[in-house]
Design a protein around this motif. Sequence first.
Motif, mmCIF file in Angstrom:
data_model
loop_
_atom_site.group_PDB
_atom_site.id
_atom_site.type_symbol
_atom_site.label_atom_id
_atom_site.label_comp_id
_atom_site.label_asym_id
_atom_site.label_seq_id
_atom_site.Cartn_x
_atom_site.Cartn_y
_atom_site.Cartn_z
ATOM 1 N N LEU A 60 0.869 -1.175 0.000
ATOM 2 C CA LEU A 60 0.000 0.000 0.000
ATOM 3 C C LEU A 60 0.902 1.220 0.000
ATOM 4 C CD1 LEU A 60 -2.654 1.576 0.299
ATOM 5 C CD2 LEU A 60 -2.504 1.194 2.776
ATOM 6 N N ILE A 61 0.819 2.008 -1.074
ATOM 7 C CA ILE A 61 1.694 3.163 -1.245
ATOM 8 C C ILE A 61 0.837 4.419 -1.320
ATOM 9 C CG2 ILE A 61 3.501 4.208 -2.658
ATOM 10 C CD1 ILE A 61 4.039 1.370 -3.800
ATOM 11 N N THR A 62 0.867 5.234 -0.271
ATOM 12 C CA THR A 62 0.068 6.457 -0.233
ATOM 13 C C THR A 62 0.952 7.667 -0.557
ATOM 14 O OG1 THR A 62 0.425 6.593 2.160
ATOM 15 C CG2 THR A 62 -1.598 5.518 1.408
ATOM 16 N N LYS A 63 0.315 8.817 -0.686
ATOM 17 C CA LYS A 63 1.069 10.028 -1.028
ATOM 18 C C LYS A 63 1.936 10.495 0.137
ATOM 19 C CE LYS A 63 -2.278 11.628 -4.465
ATOM 20 N NZ LYS A 63 -3.228 12.682 -4.864
ATOM 21 N N ASP A 64 1.401 10.360 1.359
ATOM 22 C CA ASP A 64 2.193 10.645 2.549
ATOM 23 C C ASP A 64 1.616 9.819 3.686
ATOM 24 O OD1 ASP A 64 0.114 12.105 3.996
ATOM 25 O OD2 ASP A 64 0.528 13.814 2.696
ATOM 26 N N SER A 65 2.207 9.932 4.857
ATOM 27 C CA SER A 65 1.742 9.154 6.013
ATOM 28 C C SER A 65 1.268 10.060 7.144
ATOM 29 C CB SER A 65 2.868 8.239 6.515
ATOM 30 O OG SER A 65 3.166 7.239 5.566
ATOM 31 N N ALA A 72 -5.987 6.863 7.540
ATOM 32 C CA ALA A 72 -7.159 5.985 7.623
ATOM 33 C C ALA A 72 -7.033 4.806 6.667
ATOM 34 C CB ALA A 72 -8.430 6.783 7.318
ATOM 35 N N MET A 73 -6.547 5.067 5.460
ATOM 36 C CA MET A 73 -6.305 3.985 4.510
ATOM 37 C C MET A 73 -5.355 2.950 5.095
ATOM 38 S SD MET A 73 -5.739 5.385 0.676
ATOM 39 C CE MET A 73 -7.126 5.884 -0.355
ATOM 40 N N GLN A 74 -4.250 3.426 5.651
ATOM 41 C CA GLN A 74 -3.233 2.528 6.179
ATOM 42 C C GLN A 74 -3.772 1.712 7.344
ATOM 43 O OE1 GLN A 74 -0.013 5.199 7.094
ATOM 44 N NE2 GLN A 74 0.592 5.464 4.961
ATOM 45 N N LYS A 75 -4.470 2.365 8.259
ATOM 46 C CA LYS A 75 -5.024 1.649 9.412
ATOM 47 C C LYS A 75 -6.053 0.607 8.977
ATOM 48 C CE LYS A 75 -4.354 5.168 13.000
ATOM 49 N NZ LYS A 75 -5.028 6.083 13.964
ATOM 50 N N THR A 89 2.715 -4.446 3.183
ATOM 51 C CA THR A 89 3.807 -3.493 3.388
ATOM 52 C C THR A 89 3.283 -2.097 3.084
ATOM 53 O OG1 THR A 89 5.463 -5.135 2.725
ATOM 54 C CG2 THR A 89 6.140 -2.821 2.732
ATOM 55 N N VAL A 90 3.435 -1.185 4.025
ATOM 56 C CA VAL A 90 2.943 0.188 3.862
ATOM 57 C C VAL A 90 4.126 1.110 3.588
ATOM 58 C CG1 VAL A 90 1.831 2.138 5.015
ATOM 59 C CG2 VAL A 90 0.926 -0.178 5.312
ATOM 60 N N ALA A 91 3.977 1.943 2.586
ATOM 61 C CA ALA A 91 5.014 2.917 2.240
ATOM 62 C C ALA A 91 4.331 4.186 1.741
ATOM 63 C CB ALA A 91 5.955 2.361 1.178
ATOM 64 N N SER A 92 5.095 5.245 1.588
ATOM 65 C CA SER A 92 4.524 6.500 1.093
ATOM 66 C C SER A 92 5.637 7.421 0.641
ATOM 67 C CB SER A 92 3.708 7.200 2.192
ATOM 68 O OG SER A 92 4.561 7.742 3.182
ATOM 69 N N GLY A 93 5.231 8.499 -0.052
ATOM 70 C CA GLY A 93 6.144 9.593 -0.289
ATOM 71 C C GLY A 93 6.354 10.355 1.008
ATOM 72 N N LYS A 94 7.339 11.238 1.026
ATOM 73 C CA LYS A 94 7.582 12.037 2.226
ATOM 74 C C LYS A 94 6.492 13.085 2.420
ATOM 75 C CE LYS A 94 12.624 11.510 2.066
ATOM 76 N NZ LYS A 94 13.933 12.201 1.920
ATOM 77 N N GLN A 95 5.958 13.589 1.289
ATOM 78 C CA GLN A 95 4.899 14.577 1.324
ATOM 79 C C GLN A 95 4.264 14.622 -0.055
ATOM 80 O OE1 GLN A 95 8.294 16.022 1.858
ATOM 81 N NE2 GLN A 95 8.450 15.988 -0.388
ATOM 82 N N GLU A 96 3.159 15.372 -0.164
ATOM 83 C CA GLU A 96 2.518 15.546 -1.470
ATOM 84 C C GLU A 96 3.558 16.050 -2.468
ATOM 85 O OE1 GLU A 96 -0.536 15.265 -2.851
ATOM 86 O OE2 GLU A 96 -1.946 14.970 -1.177
ATOM 87 N N ILE A 117 -0.134 -4.115 -5.904
ATOM 88 C CA ILE A 117 0.135 -2.808 -5.311
ATOM 89 C C ILE A 117 -1.168 -2.006 -5.265
ATOM 90 C CG2 ILE A 117 1.263 -0.570 -5.680
ATOM 91 C CD1 ILE A 117 3.593 -2.064 -6.953
ATOM 92 N N LEU A 118 -1.409 -1.380 -4.124
ATOM 93 C CA LEU A 118 -2.446 -0.364 -3.981
ATOM 94 C C LEU A 118 -1.728 0.969 -3.894
ATOM 95 C CD1 LEU A 118 -4.481 -2.123 -1.142
ATOM 96 C CD2 LEU A 118 -5.170 -1.987 -3.541
ATOM 97 N N ILE A 119 -2.097 1.924 -4.726
ATOM 98 C CA ILE A 119 -1.360 3.187 -4.750
ATOM 99 C C ILE A 119 -2.277 4.373 -4.967
ATOM 100 C CG2 ILE A 119 -0.846 2.898 -7.230
ATOM 101 C CD1 ILE A 119 1.850 4.369 -6.653
ATOM 102 N N THR A 120 -2.025 5.428 -4.221
ATOM 103 C CA THR A 120 -2.646 6.725 -4.511
ATOM 104 C C THR A 120 -1.598 7.489 -5.323
ATOM 105 O OG1 THR A 120 -1.835 7.676 -2.427
ATOM 106 C CG2 THR A 120 -4.045 6.732 -2.424
ATOM 107 N N PRO A 121 -1.638 7.388 -6.642
ATOM 108 C CA PRO A 121 -0.530 7.903 -7.465
ATOM 109 C C PRO A 121 -0.338 9.404 -7.313
ATOM 110 C CG PRO A 121 -2.405 7.277 -8.836
ATOM 111 C CD PRO A 121 -2.708 6.797 -7.458
#
Length: 377
Positions: A60-65, A72-75, A89-96, A117-121
């Motif tokens: 799961l890759i989000t834009k930030d954490s 909420a997505m991660q939880k 496995t949860v990961a993200s960018g550092k920020q938008e 992969i689940l991603i908020t591109p």
Amino acid sequence: MTSTQRPGSTGAAAGRRTVRASIAAVAAFSAAFGLAACNRSSSSDTGGSSGGQKTVGVALITKDSTNPFFVAMQKGAKADASKNNVKLTVASGKQEGDDQGQITAIEDSIARGDKGILITPMSTGVNAAIKKARDAGLYVIALDTPPDPANTVDITFATDNREAGKLDGQWAAATMAGKPAVIALLDLFNDKIVSVDYNRDQGFLEGMGIPVNDPKKNGDEAKTGKYTGGKGGDYTIVCNEAGNGAEDGGRTAMEKCLAKNPNINLVYTINEPTAVGANAALKAAGKTATIVSVDGGCAGVASVKSGVIGATAQQYPLKMATLGMEAIAQVARGGAKPTPDPGLDFKNTGVALVTDKPVDGVKSIDSAKGAELCWGN
């Protein structure tokens, strides 16, 4: 937030859907996946510890954490992973805006041998990395932000962001009640093209009854004219400023807009942190304005209740993450692939307008109901 996304046709289809129908569709979809999960317990797959199911690796890759939406997505995904025998496995960018952070996370997922992969591109800047993942056999689902073009991923699970913006615009037009609308548009970026950004902004204008030019471009509409929503009236668009989806960015963007025209009385914001920042700038300047937004997090719903935000379009990130994860697990175990909803090029996870000042002709729920459905703190 998509073949090439068809904003016009999406908006038309969205306009025909009621909030009740959207929520019912989400419930039915959830039930269908629940049944599929039960059926998987008799699978002959081995290698896992849950009912004979093989373990499925998912990133799961989000834009930030830090944004409550992505938290909420991660939880939600973490809570749901074990029952689906998913190694998450949860990961993200550092920020938008951190394309490289997401690219690194995608490459790490490929190297681990994940199945999906689940991603908020972040932007089109991550498209090549997503293609690399799909070429390696991973099933990729976009969450919340449909990529451009849509077929960059296998499917998108998202809010109909055009509809969300349109609900805000319809409510705003009715609330203005024919008065001149002096508008500030506080968008996400000014240096990246992201579908969630233009769909919400352009949807808002369409809901107001303000003609748009390129439906996938912010800021090219006529700056003055007539809005036809509600009772109709004159409008002036003062600014399109980027707040980067953050409270401090929203405050700075609103300050820039007020410097151009101190008489702004209607503010569209890309999300609720931006709205809170905009309100702080207005308050510091001794001004008031009607603010509309999108997200429906618990903090945002509280801002509706307190009157900071007039209306917000509530979306459901937990559904996006859990249903997306279940879909990847199902596909990895030989099950059916999810398909877009009729008339759309993504799976719609629902939207409802939250306001304590309802208007005729625009379906909504109040902040008490919104609080029952919200996410985050």
